[in-house]
Motif scaffolding. Structure first.
Motif: not given
Ligand code: PLP
Length: 392
Positions: A137-161
């Motif tokens: 991502t950084e090589n493309a000149g962009c910023t990686l935004i890390e959104v923690p997975a929902e716990t304890p399921s580790f599925q995507p956390d839709i409200p956080a995304i």
């Protein structure tokens, strides 16, 4: 004279590789049987016989043709075979014009990011995540935004995304079955993500591409792995044969750009340009032709499943906490202290090589690659017991 950013990247420690190198040295010192190396995701099952046989068949052909350059997106017959396989397996339209053959998922993602982003854009991923996403991502000149997975399921956390998406968001990278957690995203999670991205595209009048990184698609223990392009039009699939056919060092995979994407042809042209700019002349020709004859050959999931069973049972008995994995060959285990790096160091005292979660953008866990010999897993249990006692 030296590019500082590249120098810093080269000098930056890679914990997984460091631990792997430490394990090699330690094995030479005290004997391989005395080191319990859970560090790296090198498949422990051999490539299927049909793959080895194809190498022989391909190598027996005209030696000039065997080693020739192919067109950059790949040998047309290979692209056609992959397209047929996608169409037959997932019931989605595909022709060779939708397939760009690459040197594994790594180049798929680096090429895709270069093709679909502009400097200053933001790319979202779900943490914990495969560490190289940040590099590409950084090589493309962009910023990686890390959104923690929902716990304890580790599925995507839709409200956080939802909260993380801005008008600058040009892509979301997902990886299911997941490295490092072993989660498989459910159809409901993926549908919710698709609806969110559509809603945000409408709200901001932007495009948000979904990059589906799928090296573990076939390594799954009964869970459904939905095909993401069927759920969200603007999906680019990054597929690899590294794990499914146990060919990690051979470097072969493909990008699938479906015609459901409204400007698929323009996008494909940008992918070709990105591949060119990154110096990928073509994917290894021998591998292209080998995998074209081996599409759909099943992975040896039973071996990984047995390893998973033994490891989970052993850790259960010792009272370790972990995330039940549905796919891939990784186990995400709660560290016995907050500092996962310190925990990983402590584990080394018992010859256990566990990767701290900090390497994946998360704290307090370790990753165990259980693509190792079953016997090593069985013999490592007393070491896990001693590690637990050390924290009693
Ligand atoms: N993405 C994920 C999630 C991985 O785990 C890996 C390799 O371990 C890759 C991408 C890179 O795979 P490849 O060997 O196909 O480049």
């Amino acid at each position: 004279m030296i590019n500082e950013r590249m120098h810093d990247l080269g000098a930056e420690p890679n914990k997984i590789r460091e631990l792997f190198a430490y394990g090699m040295a330690r094995k030479a010192e005290i004997g391989a049987e005395n080191v319990f190396d859970y560090s790296i995701g090198n498949p422990s099952v051999p490539a299927p016989d049909a793959v080895t046989e194809q190498f022989r068949i391909q190598l027996a052909k005209d030696p000039v043709i065997v080693h020739e350059y192919t067109p950059s997106p790949g040998d047309p017959t290979v692209r056609r075979a992959i397209a047929d396989h996608i169409r037959d397996t997932f019931g989605i339209p595909a022709t060779m014009d939708n397939v760009y053959v690459t040197s594994g998922a790594s180049s798929c993602i680096a090429i895709t990011l270069a093709a679909i982003t502009n400097p200053g854009d933001e790319v979202i991923t779900i943490s914990p995540y495969f560490p190289e996403y940040k590099t590409w991502t950084e090589n493309a000149g962009c910023t990686l935004i890390e959104v923690p997975a929902e716990t304890p399921s580790f599925q995507p956390d839709i409200p956080a995304i939802e909260a993380a998406i801005t008008p600058k968001t040009s892509a979301v990278i997902i990886n299911t079955p997941n490295n490092p957690v072993g989660t498989v995203y459910t159809r409901a999670s993926l549908e919710a993500l698709a609806s969110l991205l559509q809603e945000k595209e409408r709200e901001y009048g932007t495009r948000i591409m979904l990059i589906s990184d799928e090296p573990y698609r076939e390594i799954v223990y009964g869970a459904e792995v939905p095909y993401v392009p069927s759920l969200y039009e603007d999906t680019i699939v990054c597929y690899s044969f590294s794990k499914s056919l146990s060919l990690p060092g051979e470097r072969i995979g493909y990008i699938y750009v479906s015609d459901l994407i409204p400007d698929a042809r323009e996008l494909f042209t940008a992918i070709s340009g990105a591949g060119r700019s990154l110096g990928y002349i073509c994917a290894p020709v021998l591998l292209q032709r080998v995998i074209a004859q081996c599409l759909g050959i099943p992975s040896d999931v039973a071996t990984y499943e047995e390893n998973r069973r033994i490891l989970c049972k052993g850790l259960d008995e010792l009272g370790y906490e972990y995330v039940e994995p549905d796919g891939a060959f990784y186990l995400w285990v709660r560290a016995l202290e907050d500092d996962a790096v310190a925990f990983s160091e402590r584990a080394k005292d018992f010859e256990l090589l566990l990767v701290p979660s900090d390497s994946f953008g998360a704290t307090g866990w370790v990753r165990l690659s259980y693509c190792i010999a079953k016997d090593t897993i069985e013999r490592s249990m007393p070491a896990f017991a001693k590690l637990k006692e050390a924290y009693a």
